[in-house]
Design a protein around this motif. Sequence first.
Motif, PDB file in Angstrom:
ATOM      1  N   PHE A  65      40.686  22.418  34.395  1.00 62.11           N
ATOM      2  CA  PHE A  65      40.326  22.661  36.483  1.00 62.11           C
ATOM      3  C   PHE A  65      40.787  21.717  37.395  1.00 62.11           C
ATOM      4  N   THR A  66      40.686  22.345  38.607  1.00 63.17           N
ATOM      5  CA  THR A  66      41.225  21.775  38.759  1.00 63.17           C
ATOM      6  C   THR A  66      40.568  19.650  39.625  1.00 63.17           C
ATOM      7  N   GLY A  67      39.011  19.830  39.710  1.00 63.78           N
ATOM      8  CA  GLY A  67      38.714  18.580  39.146  1.00 63.78           C
ATOM      9  C   GLY A  67      36.819  18.951  38.975  1.00 63.78           C
ATOM     10  N   PHE A  68      36.398  18.485  39.662  1.00 62.48           N
ATOM     11  CA  PHE A  68      34.851  17.727  39.182  1.00 62.48           C
ATOM     12  C   PHE A  68      34.420  19.456  40.579  1.00 62.48           C
ATOM     13  N   ARG A  69      34.465  19.249  41.107  1.00 62.55           N
ATOM     14  CA  ARG A  69      33.800  20.726  42.357  1.00 62.55           C
ATOM     15  C   ARG A  69      34.335  21.950  41.668  1.00 62.55           C
ATOM     16  N   HIS A  70      35.481  22.270  41.271  1.00 68.18           N
ATOM     17  CA  HIS A  70      35.918  22.958  40.684  1.00 68.18           C
ATOM     18  C   HIS A  70      35.050  23.619  39.047  1.00 68.18           C
ATOM     19  N   PHE A  71      35.365  22.595  38.055  1.00 67.72           N
ATOM     20  CA  PHE A  71      34.125  22.647  37.287  1.00 67.72           C
ATOM     21  C   PHE A  71      32.742  22.620  37.363  1.00 67.72           C
ATOM     22  N   ARG A  72      32.198  22.112  38.395  1.00 65.76           N
ATOM     23  CA  ARG A  72      30.400  22.305  38.630  1.00 65.76           C
ATOM     24  C   ARG A  72      30.275  23.904  39.015  1.00 65.76           C
ATOM     25  N   SER A  73      31.313  24.482  40.385  1.00 65.80           N
ATOM     26  CA  SER A  73      31.150  25.617  40.241  1.00 65.80           C
ATOM     27  C   SER A  73      31.279  26.757  38.970  1.00 65.80           C
ATOM     28  N   SER A  74      32.594  26.326  38.573  1.00 65.25           N
ATOM     29  CA  SER A  74      32.644  27.534  37.531  1.00 65.25           C
ATOM     30  C   SER A  74      31.377  27.264  36.143  1.00 65.25           C
ATOM     31  N   LEU A  75      31.065  26.183  35.506  1.00 61.21           N
ATOM     32  CA  LEU A  75      29.633  26.463  34.810  1.00 61.21           C
ATOM     33  C   LEU A  75      28.664  26.671  35.469  1.00 61.21           C
ATOM     34  N   ILE A  76      28.398  26.499  36.824  1.00 61.60           N
ATOM     35  CA  ILE A  76      27.382  27.296  37.394  1.00 61.60           C
ATOM     36  C   ILE A  76      27.147  28.358  37.234  1.00 61.60           C
ATOM     37  N   TYR A  77      28.351  29.435  37.449  1.00 57.12           N
ATOM     38  CA  TYR A  77      28.924  30.277  37.809  1.00 57.12           C
ATOM     39  C   TYR A  77      28.832  31.243  36.401  1.00 57.12           C
ATOM     40  N   ASN A  79      26.631  29.838  34.099  1.00 51.02           N
ATOM     41  CA  ASN A  79      25.844  29.425  32.995  1.00 51.02           C
ATOM     42  C   ASN A  79      24.923  30.818  33.542  1.00 51.02           C
ATOM     43  N   GLU A  80      25.098  32.053  34.952  1.00 51.07           N
ATOM     44  CA  GLU A  80      24.764  33.156  35.362  1.00 51.07           C
ATOM     45  C   GLU A  80      24.757  34.206  35.243  1.00 51.07           C
ATOM     46  N   SER A  81      25.792  34.022  34.179  1.00 49.10           N
ATOM     47  CA  SER A  81      26.116  35.366  33.593  1.00 49.10           C
ATOM     48  C   SER A  81      25.255  35.666  31.991  1.00 49.10           C
TER      49      SER A  81
END
Length: 285
Positions: A65-77, A79-81
């Motif tokens: 991931f490019t950093g924490f924000r990218h990781f956080r957004s991706s993980l939330i996305y 978890n919603e799947s």
Amino acid sequence: MKQDPRAIGAQIRMRLPQLTPLERRVIEAIISRTDLTEQTSLKEIAQENNVSEAMIVKITKKLNFTGFRHFRSSLIYYNESEVAGLHAEIEPGDTSEQLLAKVFRTSIQAIEETMSILDISEFNRAADLIFKARHIDLYAVGGSATVARDLAHKLLKIGIKSSVYDDAHIMLMSAAVLSDDDVVIAISHSGATRAVNAPVKLAARNGAKVIVVTNYAESPIAHYAHVVLNSTSQGSHLLGENAASRIAQLNILDALFVAIAKKDLSQAEKNLMKTQRAVQDLREF
């Protein structure tokens, strides 16, 4: 284009072996959070895990991931799947119905996520190499050897002969006499099994084309491969991730078999009829 959410969990799991024990503990703590939102701060995560903010950023970059924000957004996305909710741990009090549902849903998750991360160009290269090979050797041990034998069985149905080896000494002997007209298909869940990695390394050194099916993108076996086909799975403590991984690997190799047969469909169909007729008399009805 937004990333396929099914690929996010796989992307994380595939790179876990690259992390130190502390880094892995931290990432597993973050993943287990059910209340992660876009407002969850880097500072909060760092304090919760008693590590620096810089370390959190470093871990997320190790996971591609490019950093924490990218990781956080991706993980939330992720978890919603729908696929994220398929896996559940097996508990001592589970009924047979619950056990069946959990085992089947974990396998469905492995297939869905594996399909999302498969590199089509690598898949096509593997089919080409196998179709053109003078000789095909399959290397695997343990449960992976069953997967290797299944592919050899299917290839034989359409007239393509291959050899399956699951003994460390025989694999090394096989690798010693291979050349650049030959192909090795190595199947290893961890990608770190010495009994398989040593002959794969020798086969590659002798010029053979190496196709690897493994669960971890940066595993040692991948370093010797010309083609890497990644499977992914999230098994329970009881079954282990190998169980679901074998289902994913079987599906990869089933698709590969069809892609190879399609390259000369008329010949494949002729050989299929011949091999079916050959075993007809063994049936009771």
